[in-house]
Every structure is written in C-alpha cells, then in structure tokens.
Design a protein around this motif. Structure first.
Motif, PDB file in Angstrom:
ATOM      1  N   LYS A 123    -115.652  29.117  -9.736  1.00 22.01           N
ATOM      2  CA  LYS A 123    -115.188  30.217  -8.923  1.00 22.01           C
ATOM      3  C   LYS A 123    -116.249  30.521  -7.891  1.00 22.01           C
ATOM      4  O   LYS A 123    -117.419  30.586  -8.210  1.00 22.01           O
ATOM      5  CB  LYS A 123    -114.975  31.441  -9.792  1.00 22.01           C
ATOM      6  N   TYR A 124    -115.862  30.679  -6.680  1.00 28.60           N
ATOM      7  CA  TYR A 124    -116.882  30.965  -5.687  1.00 28.60           C
ATOM      8  C   TYR A 124    -116.587  32.226  -4.923  1.00 28.60           C
ATOM      9  O   TYR A 124    -117.311  32.590  -4.014  1.00 28.60           O
ATOM     10  CB  TYR A 124    -117.064  29.786  -4.736  1.00 28.60           C
ATOM     11  N   GLY A 125    -115.587  32.890  -5.281  1.00 30.32           N
ATOM     12  CA  GLY A 125    -115.321  34.131  -4.579  1.00 30.32           C
ATOM     13  C   GLY A 125    -114.069  34.828  -5.057  1.00 30.32           C
ATOM     14  O   GLY A 125    -113.255  34.244  -5.761  1.00 30.32           O
ATOM     15  N   GLN A 126    -113.957  36.041  -4.706  1.00 33.03           N
ATOM     16  CA  GLN A 126    -112.773  36.796  -5.051  1.00 33.03           C
ATOM     17  C   GLN A 126    -112.598  37.822  -3.967  1.00 33.03           C
ATOM     18  O   GLN A 126    -113.573  38.382  -3.480  1.00 33.03           O
ATOM     19  CB  GLN A 126    -112.961  37.487  -6.394  1.00 33.03           C
ATOM     20  N   LYS A 127    -111.400  38.026  -3.565  1.00 31.87           N
ATOM     21  CA  LYS A 127    -111.170  39.010  -2.512  1.00 31.87           C
ATOM     22  C   LYS A 127    -109.904  39.769  -2.689  1.00 31.87           C
ATOM     23  O   LYS A 127    -108.935  39.266  -3.207  1.00 31.87           O
ATOM     24  CB  LYS A 127    -111.063  38.281  -1.188  1.00 31.87           C
ATOM     25  N   GLY A 166    -108.517  34.935  -6.290  1.00 30.01           N
ATOM     26  CA  GLY A 166    -109.734  34.242  -6.723  1.00 30.01           C
ATOM     27  C   GLY A 166    -109.836  32.890  -6.055  1.00 30.01           C
ATOM     28  O   GLY A 166    -108.841  32.229  -5.851  1.00 30.01           O
ATOM     29  N   TYR A 167    -111.011  32.513  -5.679  1.00 26.97           N
ATOM     30  CA  TYR A 167    -111.207  31.242  -5.004  1.00 26.97           C
ATOM     31  C   TYR A 167    -111.995  30.296  -5.892  1.00 26.97           C
ATOM     32  O   TYR A 167    -113.051  30.660  -6.399  1.00 26.97           O
ATOM     33  CB  TYR A 167    -111.993  31.458  -3.721  1.00 26.97           C
ATOM     34  N   TYR A 168    -111.459  29.154  -6.032  1.00 27.39           N
ATOM     35  CA  TYR A 168    -112.112  28.171  -6.886  1.00 27.39           C
ATOM     36  C   TYR A 168    -112.277  26.850  -6.168  1.00 27.39           C
ATOM     37  O   TYR A 168    -111.471  26.494  -5.335  1.00 27.39           O
ATOM     38  CB  TYR A 168    -111.268  27.891  -8.123  1.00 27.39           C
ATOM     39  N   THR A 201    -109.643  22.569  -3.808  1.00 26.29           N
ATOM     40  CA  THR A 201    -109.882  23.982  -4.064  1.00 26.29           C
ATOM     41  C   THR A 201    -108.565  24.598  -4.484  1.00 26.29           C
ATOM     42  O   THR A 201    -107.522  24.023  -4.282  1.00 26.29           O
ATOM     43  CB  THR A 201    -110.343  24.744  -2.811  1.00 26.29           C
ATOM     44  N   GLN A 212    -106.577  28.549  -5.081  1.00 24.43           N
ATOM     45  CA  GLN A 212    -106.637  29.999  -5.019  1.00 24.43           C
ATOM     46  C   GLN A 212    -105.665  30.500  -6.062  1.00 24.43           C
ATOM     47  O   GLN A 212    -104.581  29.977  -6.178  1.00 24.43           O
ATOM     48  CB  GLN A 212    -106.178  30.503  -3.664  1.00 24.43           C
ATOM     49  N   ASN A 216    -107.548  37.450 -12.103  1.00 15.69           N
ATOM     50  CA  ASN A 216    -107.426  38.688 -11.633  1.00 15.69           C
ATOM     51  C   ASN A 216    -106.398  39.483 -12.159  1.00 15.69           C
ATOM     52  O   ASN A 216    -105.336  39.466 -11.737  1.00 15.69           O
ATOM     53  CB  ASN A 216    -107.023  38.598 -10.289  1.00 15.69           C
ATOM     54  N   ASP A 219    -113.061  35.646 -17.028  1.00 13.49           N
ATOM     55  CA  ASP A 219    -112.904  36.396 -15.829  1.00 13.49           C
ATOM     56  C   ASP A 219    -111.643  37.140 -15.894  1.00 13.49           C
ATOM     57  O   ASP A 219    -111.568  38.295 -15.568  1.00 13.49           O
ATOM     58  CB  ASP A 219    -112.779  35.488 -14.645  1.00 13.49           C
TER      59      ASP A 219
END
Length: 356
Positions: free
Chosen positions: A135-139, A149-151, A164, A166, A278, A318
DNA sequence: CCCATTTGACCCCG
DNA sequence: CGGGGTCAAATGGG
C-alpha cells in the motif's frame, strides 16, 4: 498476439475445469474438508481471473487500437522512452521518470471490477491473492464515502512490475468493493506454499507452460540481492531491473535500449485481487458485516492459488483497522470472515463496459 | 532490526 | 485552484 496468450487462456480454462471437477468430487467425498473445498474454490476463481485478464488484454489490444494506450503494445505508444531506470534516490530522476511513467500509466489499460464480499460464513479466508501488494497511499475521494487505497506490486522496485490497483468500497453497498487494476504484472510471484519459514526459496511450481525465462529468474535473484542489501545502497539498478521481457513472445525488445520493460503490456496473465480496505464508515459495522477479501491470481506462473495469505496481512489489518478505527476500537482480532465473494458481472475496461 | 503501513506533503493535470 | 495520485518520513508491529 498471441499464441501464447491463447494458450495460456486455454490452459487456465482447462485448469479451471479440472479444479471444478475436483471440487465436484470433493463435495461428495465425506473425507474432504471444508478447507479443501475452499481452497479449490479459490483456485478456481483465480483461474477465471487469469483467463479473464488474458482476454482483457487481448481484446483491449484488438479493440482499442485507437487508443493510444495501447493496451498491448507499448511500442507504439509511448514515445520514446528512454530507459527508465530508476534509481530510487535521485528524486529528480525519479520525477522525470515519473513523467514518462505517468504517461505510460495513462496509457495502460485499466479495468475495474466489483467484488461483493458477503459476510456470511465465516471462513476466514486468508485472502491471499497470488500477488503481493504494498500500500502506498490512501485518499479520500471527492464524492465517495470511503477512502481509496492505492497499492502497487511489491516487486515494483526490483522487477519493474508496474501493476497497481486501487481499492475502494462502494458507497452504497459496503459489501462491494471496487478494485481497479492498472498494468500488468510482470513480476514473478512466488507463492510459497506452505510455508516453511521464510524461505526465500522460491520454488517454481511446475507449470510448464509458463516458465519464466531464466532471465526472469535472474531478475529475481538480483532482486533478492538487492533486497538483501538494505536500504542504503542505492544501487543503480537501472540495468538490473527491468527484466521482464524475456519470455514474452511477441516481441522482443531491441535489446539495446535499456530496459523498460515496464510498460508493456503483454499478454500474460495477471491479476489479482485483494482486499478491501477502507471501511471506515461512520456507521460501524459489526464485525461480521464487512469483510473483504479477495484473492487473486497468481503471477505468471504459479497458479494463484495459494492458500496462504502471506501476501499481506497488513492489508487485512488495514482494513480492519480502518474499519475499526472509526469506531476506535483497538484492533480487534484479525479475522473476519470473509466469506465469499462473488464477482459482479460488470467489468469495465478503459471505461468501456465489458460484459454485461 | 526490518519492513510494510500510515499519513501529510507534494506534484501533476484538468 | 482543487482533485486525484504518489512520495517519503514517521510509525508501529513482528
């Protein structure tokens, strides 16, 4: 494109058929455990995933020629890439590369699928998917209630795998998770089956059809080496990393240029699935309700199905944490049941809907 | 100690 | 500008 793709597709289907039969047998055999069955199901699903992805890729290329994105072919599309090696460190380089990368990214085919996770039985399924994601981010997304969530593929750095995904929970039905995939996995995913301890050994399963080229293996090795080197070194991996092309049939790249394997899209399978994460809905859900799961297919060669969830327990966490966090509950136990998931029938491919 | 995740900052794009 | 996506330092778990 592929003959090879075609073959893979067929292989997957055959495999799925075989697995389904095994399941059938299993159902009547008292001896077989529930677990076994679930495992079979998981494998079956993975098989379908792979098969579908193969189809997507192919159709994509076929149908969408106009699209720059070129699904399958990168050549056309990305203009000149220069090699994109990446050194992690230099930001500058990184950024520049990113640009090109972003272009590439845009170009990459993407498809979305919705997976419904029903809370139902509790099997805990490890959600493994054949791929491992980081996971490298979440927005928080504009209209969405749940964060996205970004993976990205765990092996991105070493193998240049650009895949990748999402993951986002559907606003209306919390049990539905929308997963958008981008890029094809070029990495080799080892699934270790039982796990023995952390073995780094990667075994290769058999699967004749797809073996990775030796090169890939090399790649992996190098990868491992890198891994072993702890952070700190900035190796110039540029050359090392990109590996993948070897086995892909269709074209080879002119070797001379560097590597950028990355973008290509080729026919190979890929896929995977993951979990939803999420969940922080305001409304908290009882444990049972939310589950997320997913699984996915394996990498290029193995069949995905590994039962293990090695992939990322973290994802699960998560999710859970996300879920719970809202509620503020400390982490609750891990698992929640994931029961079963089913795909919804819609898939979208670059905005187009694929099948009903 | 190692590493994946977390999370706010940053960047690109429309 | 603002949204969406990514980066990267800090964090926490194993």
């Amino acid at each position: 494109m592929g003959d090879r793709d075609h073959k893979n597709l067929i292989n997957e289907l055959v495999q799925g058929q075989d697995l389904a039969r095994q399941l059938q047998i299993s159902l009547t055999a008292p001896s077989s455990s529930q677990e076994t069955r679930e495992l079979l199901i998981q494998k079956i699903v993975a098989t379908f995933e792979k098969a579908l992805s193969a189809v997507y890729w192919n159709t994509g290329s076929l149908d969408e020629p106009p699209q720059p994105a070129g699904v399958a072919i990168r050549t056309s599309e990305s203009p000149p890439f220069s090699g994109s090696p990446r050194s992690e460190d230099s930001d500058k380089d990184f950024r520049d590369q990113d640009h090109s990368a972003s272009r590439k990214r845009k170009a990459m085919p993407k498809w979305t699928r919705q997976i419904r996770v029903d809370p139902g039985m509790g099997v805990e399924g490890p959600l493994d998917d054949g791929y491992s994601w980081r996971k490298y981010g979440q927005k928080d997304i504009l209209g969405a209630k749940y964060p996205r969530g970004y993976y990205r593929c765990t092996h991105k750095n070493f193998q240049g795998c650009l895949a990748t995904k999402q993951v986002q929970r559907s606003d209306e039905d919390p049990n539905v998770v929308e997963i958008t995939y981008r890029g094809k996995h070029t990495c080799t995913q080892a699934s270790n089956v039982n796990g023995a301890s952390s073995s780094r050994t990667q075994e290769n399963n058999q699967e004749p059809n797809l073996n990775l080229g030796a090169q890939q293996q090399n790649v992996q090795q190098s990868q491992e080496l890198l891994m072993s080197l702890r952070a700190g070194l900035r190796v110039i991996t540029d050359n090392l990393d990109a590996p993948s092309q070897p086995s892909f049939p269709p074209f080879h790249f002119p070797s001379t240029s560097n590597i950028n394997p990355e973008n290509q899209a080729f026919p190979t399978p890929m896929i995977e699935s993951n979990i939803a994460q999420n969940f922080n809905s305001p409304s908290y859900m009882s444990p049972a309700t939310s589950g997320t799961t997913y699984f996915s297919p394996g990498g290029v060669n193995n069949f995905g199905a590994n039962p293990n969830f090695a992939t990322s327990t973290s994802e699960i966490n998560d999710i859970i944490s996300a879920t719970t966090s809202a509620a503020n509950s400390p982490t609750v136990g891990l698992d929640f049941p994931i029961d079963h998931f089913q795909f919804d029938q819609n898939f979208t491919f670059d905005n187009r809907r694929f099948f009903s």
